[in-house]
Each structure stands twice: as structure tokens, then as C-alpha cells.
Write a protein that holds these residues in place. Structure first.
Motif, PDB file in Angstrom:
ATOM      1  N   ASN A   3       0.843  -1.181   0.000  1.00  0.00           N
ATOM      2  CA  ASN A   3       0.000   0.000   0.000  1.00  0.00           C
ATOM      3  C   ASN A   3       0.887   1.242   0.000  1.00  0.00           C
ATOM      4  N   ILE A   4       0.342   2.348  -0.514  1.00  0.00           N
ATOM      5  CA  ILE A   4       1.073   3.618  -0.521  1.00  0.00           C
ATOM      6  C   ILE A   4       0.166   4.689   0.073  1.00  0.00           C
ATOM      7  N   VAL A   5       0.660   5.366   1.099  1.00  0.00           N
ATOM      8  CA  VAL A   5      -0.041   6.492   1.715  1.00  0.00           C
ATOM      9  C   VAL A   5       0.803   7.739   1.498  1.00  0.00           C
ATOM     10  N   MET A   6       0.248   8.695   0.779  1.00  0.00           N
ATOM     11  CA  MET A   6       0.941   9.949   0.471  1.00  0.00           C
ATOM     12  C   MET A   6       0.255  11.087   1.211  1.00  0.00           C
ATOM     13  N   TYR A  97      -4.054  -1.532  -8.171  1.00  0.00           N
ATOM     14  CA  TYR A  97      -4.318  -0.729  -6.980  1.00  0.00           C
ATOM     15  C   TYR A  97      -5.698  -0.075  -7.036  1.00  0.00           C
ATOM     16  N   CYS A  98      -6.322   0.079  -5.873  1.00  0.00           N
ATOM     17  CA  CYS A  98      -7.420   1.029  -5.700  1.00  0.00           C
ATOM     18  C   CYS A  98      -6.779   2.376  -5.376  1.00  0.00           C
ATOM     19  N   THR A  99      -7.257   3.441  -6.000  1.00  0.00           N
ATOM     20  CA  THR A  99      -6.625   4.746  -5.810  1.00  0.00           C
ATOM     21  C   THR A  99      -7.646   5.775  -5.362  1.00  0.00           C
ATOM     22  N   ALA A 100      -7.206   6.686  -4.506  1.00  0.00           N
ATOM     23  CA  ALA A 100      -8.105   7.727  -4.008  1.00  0.00           C
ATOM     24  C   ALA A 100      -7.312   8.943  -3.573  1.00  0.00           C
ATOM     25  N   SER A 101      -7.931  10.114  -3.743  1.00  0.00           N
ATOM     26  CA  SER A 101      -7.375  11.369  -3.240  1.00  0.00           C
ATOM     27  C   SER A 101      -8.441  12.060  -2.414  1.00  0.00           C
ATOM     28  N   PHE A 102      -8.043  12.592  -1.273  1.00  0.00           N
ATOM     29  CA  PHE A 102      -8.945  13.327  -0.408  1.00  0.00           C
ATOM     30  C   PHE A 102      -8.357  14.709  -0.160  1.00  0.00           C
ATOM     31  N   GLY A 103      -9.159  15.740  -0.433  1.00  0.00           N
ATOM     32  CA  GLY A 103      -8.709  17.098  -0.228  1.00  0.00           C
ATOM     33  C   GLY A 103      -8.472  17.841  -1.525  1.00  0.00           C
ATOM     34  N   LYS A 104      -7.473  18.702  -1.532  1.00  0.00           N
ATOM     35  CA  LYS A 104      -7.230  19.620  -2.639  1.00  0.00           C
ATOM     36  C   LYS A 104      -6.716  18.887  -3.876  1.00  0.00           C
ATOM     37  N   THR A 105      -7.235  19.278  -5.051  1.00  0.00           N
ATOM     38  CA  THR A 105      -6.764  18.732  -6.329  1.00  0.00           C
ATOM     39  C   THR A 105      -5.950  19.784  -7.074  1.00  0.00           C
ATOM     40  N   HIS A 106      -6.611  20.763  -7.667  1.00  0.00           N
ATOM     41  CA  HIS A 106      -6.005  21.940  -8.306  1.00  0.00           C
ATOM     42  C   HIS A 106      -4.988  21.601  -9.390  1.00  0.00           C
ATOM     43  N   ILE A 107      -5.499  20.956 -10.456  1.00  0.00           N
ATOM     44  CA  ILE A 107      -4.709  20.664 -11.644  1.00  0.00           C
ATOM     45  C   ILE A 107      -5.546  21.044 -12.865  1.00  0.00           C
ATOM     46  N   PRO A 108      -4.988  21.020 -14.056  1.00  0.00           N
ATOM     47  CA  PRO A 108      -5.796  21.287 -15.250  1.00  0.00           C
ATOM     48  C   PRO A 108      -6.906  20.252 -15.409  1.00  0.00           C
ATOM     49  N   ALA A 109      -7.954  20.633 -16.112  1.00  0.00           N
ATOM     50  CA  ALA A 109      -9.022  19.679 -16.421  1.00  0.00           C
ATOM     51  C   ALA A 109      -8.443  18.545 -17.249  1.00  0.00           C
ATOM     52  N   LEU A 173      -9.375   2.125   5.404  1.00  0.00           N
ATOM     53  CA  LEU A 173      -9.592   0.936   6.227  1.00  0.00           C
ATOM     54  C   LEU A 173     -10.608  -0.031   5.631  1.00  0.00           C
ATOM     55  N   LYS A 174     -11.297   0.395   4.586  1.00  0.00           N
ATOM     56  CA  LYS A 174     -12.261  -0.485   3.926  1.00  0.00           C
ATOM     57  C   LYS A 174     -11.639  -1.303   2.809  1.00  0.00           C
ATOM     58  N   GLN A 175     -10.407  -0.972   2.425  1.00  0.00           N
ATOM     59  CA  GLN A 175      -9.811  -1.609   1.250  1.00  0.00           C
ATOM     60  C   GLN A 175      -9.356  -3.032   1.552  1.00  0.00           C
ATOM     61  N   ARG A 176      -9.536  -3.902   0.574  1.00  0.00           N
ATOM     62  CA  ARG A 176      -9.152  -5.314   0.702  1.00  0.00           C
ATOM     63  C   ARG A 176      -8.153  -5.733  -0.368  1.00  0.00           C
ATOM     64  N   GLN A 177      -7.604  -4.763  -1.070  1.00  0.00           N
ATOM     65  CA  GLN A 177      -6.546  -5.014  -2.039  1.00  0.00           C
ATOM     66  C   GLN A 177      -5.571  -3.847  -1.948  1.00  0.00           C
TER      67      GLN A 177
END
Length: 475
Positions: A3-6, A97-109, A173-177
Motif C-alpha cells: 500500500n502507498i499512503v501519500m 491498486y485502488c486509488t483515491a485522493s482526499f482534499g485539494k486537487t487543483h490541476i488542469p481539467a 480501512l475499507k480496502q481489501r486489495q
């Protein structure tokens, strides 16, 4: 695959963290704990000292010259990428991987979503309140730079940005992969509106009340003039710094929450943790606020990579372009040929490059405010920088849509060995002329390799600014 936590911050300067050497002795205990089990990079720099290009370079492992993303205008609805650039979270997804971002994005469309889940709740600039009506003790500058540099968050409300941590941990904590999750905090970016308890923890610290000014380049001098902080009283300078560091204490607490969740659910051994930022922040250095200069307070970023208690302090130079290739390689995933960063655990490099600004006639230092021209007759210039293990050289590259003449390059050359605070421009010192000649040659080639962008995509007028903010990309 691990897993990777950034954990990703905005406008976080290295010296706000005790592991990097806080000048005030403030302890960021949770980040220190992470650093104690990490490879810690002392010399990491962003590919652009401003939000949108830096964030996009981190994701794509490409410099701004390859994407055309040079400043925050690239997040406007009028800006169009010429094609869909692959990002390292997308490569992780393709690898399972399952991937997710929480919070600020701020990139081009973008056409293809970068993450499976992109929850921006808690990353908003308004902090979930009406700042003018609900925050107290609001401090703004007496001049034209109207960002909130210190204010107290309402005592009767939970701090809105904590939802980034709440939602991220819940998903994790819900991820299983195998999963990749990014906790992307707006903080300590302005507006600096802080819950009182973090401010109180710093009541015994006497913060510096002075602003610094030194001769490096006309670019930095003019940027300081635009920030317009010369009339700040000593008490306000201290408060500006105190509230910034108080906001970092809140970040440290979020890091502790994330690490504790990993420990409680026995995930730590199977997880790579990353702590970093998109760029730093000036707080009075050379009369400046925010970022956009190549001073270390703005250009240098923290980078911690933790994997099974492998502790090391690295002094070789690197860039945020290197994060994606490094994380992919650590998990045995092929790095796309398009990526221009390196695997930091396989290679080192002698120099890194950075660029900021479009250099159009309509360009401004602060495009979202439509504020800050170079002069009455010229738009804000594009500027480029090269750093080596010893030297820093930056200079103007484009102005009013044209490559500048040698007379307008406004070169700043720093010997970081003799001048670690980077305050002395040695451009006219005979001893350095061979080094200067070689670095200028490289920077001119770098600048002229850039992807050119149509003026209409990045012109900033009030209607476009309103559309930009309405679209939710409020920097």
C-alpha cells in the motif's frame, strides 16, 4: 505490492518541521517519528514554485516544458491540455491498486480521471465557513495583498479540513486489495485560519519580527513590491509567522492520526508512507509572501519516504518529478517511458530544473487576483531555474510572449556552499564566469524546449477569473 499512503501539503516550507531544523525549536513530533523511519531528502525542489504546475508535474513526472502547465492559469476552464498525460496513480490503478485522493486537487481539467475516488471535501479555500463573518481576529495586510495571514477559527465548530483525514482514513480501512491514497491538505496555505489550541501551544515562543531585504534579482525585488508587506508592523510580522507554524502543528496532528490508524489495523508493515508538499512559502524573506520565487523558502520541499524502517538522510539533489518513478519501482511496476523523473533508490542526478509563469503580455504574478504586472508596459515574466549540488542560477526567459534578450534575463547566480541562505548574487564575480556561462547555456536550451501555449487559453480578465473560481479551482 505494498500500500502507498501519500501525505501532501500546500505551501509547506522545510524549516516548519523540526526534523528539517525549525529555527524556533517547534516540535512536529509525529512527522519526526515518521522521519525517524524514513529516507529523508534534504535537497528536494519543486518543478515549479506554484500550485498547479507543481502538482501536475508530481503526477505526470514531467516538467512544465512538456505539458504547457506553467502557472495557475492552467486550472482555468479556458485552458486545454493538448493531450491526456499519463499519471503515476493511473499506472498504479492499471497494476491492480485502488486509488483515491482526499482534499485539494487543483490541476488542469483532464479527460481521464487521475484517481478512482477524488473527494475534495475539506480542501476548499473557504474552510467550510464564511471567513469574513465567522473567523475572528482577522489579519490582512495594509497594502494590496489581501490574503488572510492570521485569524482564529470559530471555537464552536469542528475544523472543516479535518474531513480530509476523516474521509481518507475511513476509505483506507475499507480496502481489501493494495491501495494508493493521497491525503491532500490545503494547509498551511492561506487563508491561515487556525483553531485556537494550536496557537496557544506557541505562546511562549518569540517569533522574529523583522522582514529581510537583499539584492538577488530585479525579479525578486519586484515580486516583493507586489506582495506589498513593507508597512507591516513588527507585531503583525510575528503573528503572521506564529499562525503559519500553528497551522503546521495541526498538520502534524493529522499525520499522527493517519499513522495511528495504520498501526491499529496492522497495516504499517505493508505500507509505504510519503510526506511531501507542492512547494514552500515565503514569510517575509526578501520582502515576499506566498511562493513563485526560487528562494529556498519557496522552492525547496520536504520529502520523506518510509518503507520498513529504512532510515537514511540524503543530500543529493532531486525533484518532485522523481516521486512517481520511485514509488512505481519500489513496487516492481514498470515506469512509463514518458516519465522524466528518476527512481531515487537507483540513480542520482547532478542538476534539476524549474520554471514558473507564462510570460504573456497579460500575465500577472497573481493571475487569480489579476494583480502584479512587471511594469506599466510589460506582463509578468516567465522565469527558469537550474540547481546543482552547489549552485543556483535563475533568470527571465519569456516576456510579452517572446523570448527575452540577454539584457532582460536578469540573472541571479548563487554559490550555495558560501551562501546557504541564498542572499548574495555573484553574477559579476570573475571567479564564477565559467560556471555561469555553462548554466546559462543549459537554461536557455531548457527554456526554448518548452511547449508554447496559445494566449487566449491563459489570458486573465475579471470574467475569466470569476469562471475560474466558480469552477471550484480557487487558489
Amino acid at each position: 505490492m505494498k500500500n502507498i499512503v501519500m501525505i501532501y501539503c500546500d505551501e509547506l516550507r522545510c524549516d516548519a518541521l523540526s526534523c528539517y531544523g525549525s529555527p524556533y525549536g517547534i516540535k512536529t513530533e509525529n512527522i519526526d517519528e515518521l522521519a525517524a523511519h524514513s529516507v529523508m531528502f534534504d535537497e528536494c525542489y519543486c518543478a515549479s514554485p506554484v500550485c498547479v504546475p507543481s502538482r501536475y508535474s508530481t503526477l505526470t513526472s514531467l516538467p512544465p516544458t512538456q505539458t504547457g502547465v506553467y502557472h495557475n492559469e492552467a486550472a482555468m476552464p479556458t485552458f486545454k491540455l493538448d493531450h491526456d498525460f499519463i499519471t503515476f496513480p493511473q499506472v498504479l490503478k492499471d497494476a491492480g491498486y485502488c486509488t483515491a485522493s482526499f482534499g485539494k486537487t487543483h490541476i488542469p481539467a483532464v479527460q481521464t480521471p487521475v484517481f478512482d475516488v477524488n473527494d475534495e471535501m475539506g480542501g476548499e479555500m473557504n474552510l467550510g465557513i464564511n471567513i469574513k463573518e465567522e473567523a475572528s481576529q482577522i489579519m490582512k495586510l495594509p497594502g494590496q495583498f489581501q490574503s488572510v495571514l492570521a485569524a482564529d477559527y470559530p471555537a464552536d465548530k469542528r475544523f472543516w479540513p479535518e474531513q480530509v483525514t476523516d474521509h481518507g482514513i475511513e476509505w483506507m480501512l475499507k480496502q481489501r486489495q493494495p491501495f494508493f491514497i493521497r491525503f491532500s491538505y490545503l494547509q498551511p496555505h492561506t487563508p491561515i485560519v487556525v483553531p485556537e489550541k494550536y496557537v496557544q501551544r506557541l505562546n511562549d515562543i518569540e517569533f522574529d519580527d523583522s522582514l529581510t531585504y537583499y539584492s538577488t534579482s530585479e525579479f525578486e525585488k519586484r515580486f516583493g513590491e507586489i506582495c506589498d508587506i513593507q508597512r507591516m508592523c513588527a507585531q503583525d510580522v510575528q503573528r503572521m509567522r506564529k499562525y503559519y507554524y500553528a497551522m503546521v502543528l495541526w498538520i502534524d496532528e493529522q499525520v499522527g492520526r493517519i499513522m495511528q490508524a495504520l498501526k491499529d489495523h496492522h497495516l504499517m508493515d505493508d505500507t509505504i508512507l510519503v510526506f511531501t508538499a507542492d512547494h514552500g512559502a515565503n514569510r517575509g524573506e526578501n520582502g515576499a509572501l506566498a511562493k513563485q520565487t526560487f528562494q529556498p523558502s519557496s522552492h525547496r520541499i520536504p520529502l520523506l519516504i518510509s518503507n520498513n524502517n529504512c532510515k537514511e538522510r540524503r543530500h543529493d539533489i532531486c525533484s518532485n518529478l522523481d516521486l512517481g518513478p520511485t514509488l512505481l519501482a519500489m513496487n516492481g511496476i514498470a515506469v512509463p517511458k514518458s516519465f522524466m523523473g528518476i527512481n531515487l533508490f537507483e540513480k542520482t542526478q547532478e542538476e534539476v530544473y524549474s520554471m514558473v509563469g507564462y510570460g504573456k503580455r497579460t500575465s500577472k504574478a497573481f493571475p487569480n487576483k489579476n494583480q502584479g504586472a512587471w511594469s506599466m508596459n510589460h506582463g509578468w515574466p516567465q522565469r527558469v531555474c537550474i540547481r546543482t549540488t552547489r549552485f543556483r542560477l535563475d533568470m527571465n526567459s519569456m516576456m510579452d510572449g517572446e523570448f527575452v534578450s540577454e539584457a532582460d534575463e536578469d540573472i541571479c547566480f548563487i554559490d550555495r556552499l558560501k551562501d546557504p541562505m541564498e542572499q548574495v548574487n555573484r553574477i559579476n564575480d570573475p571567479e564564477y564566469q565559467p560556471f555561469i556561462h555553462e548554466l546559462v547555456k543549459k537554461l536557455r536550451a531548457y527554456s526554448r524546449s518548452q511547449k508554447l501555449v496559445d494566449d487566449a487559453m491563459v489570458e486573465m480578465d475579471m470574467e475569466k477569473i470569476k469562471a475560474y473560481k466558480k469552477a471550484g479551482q480557487t487558489k
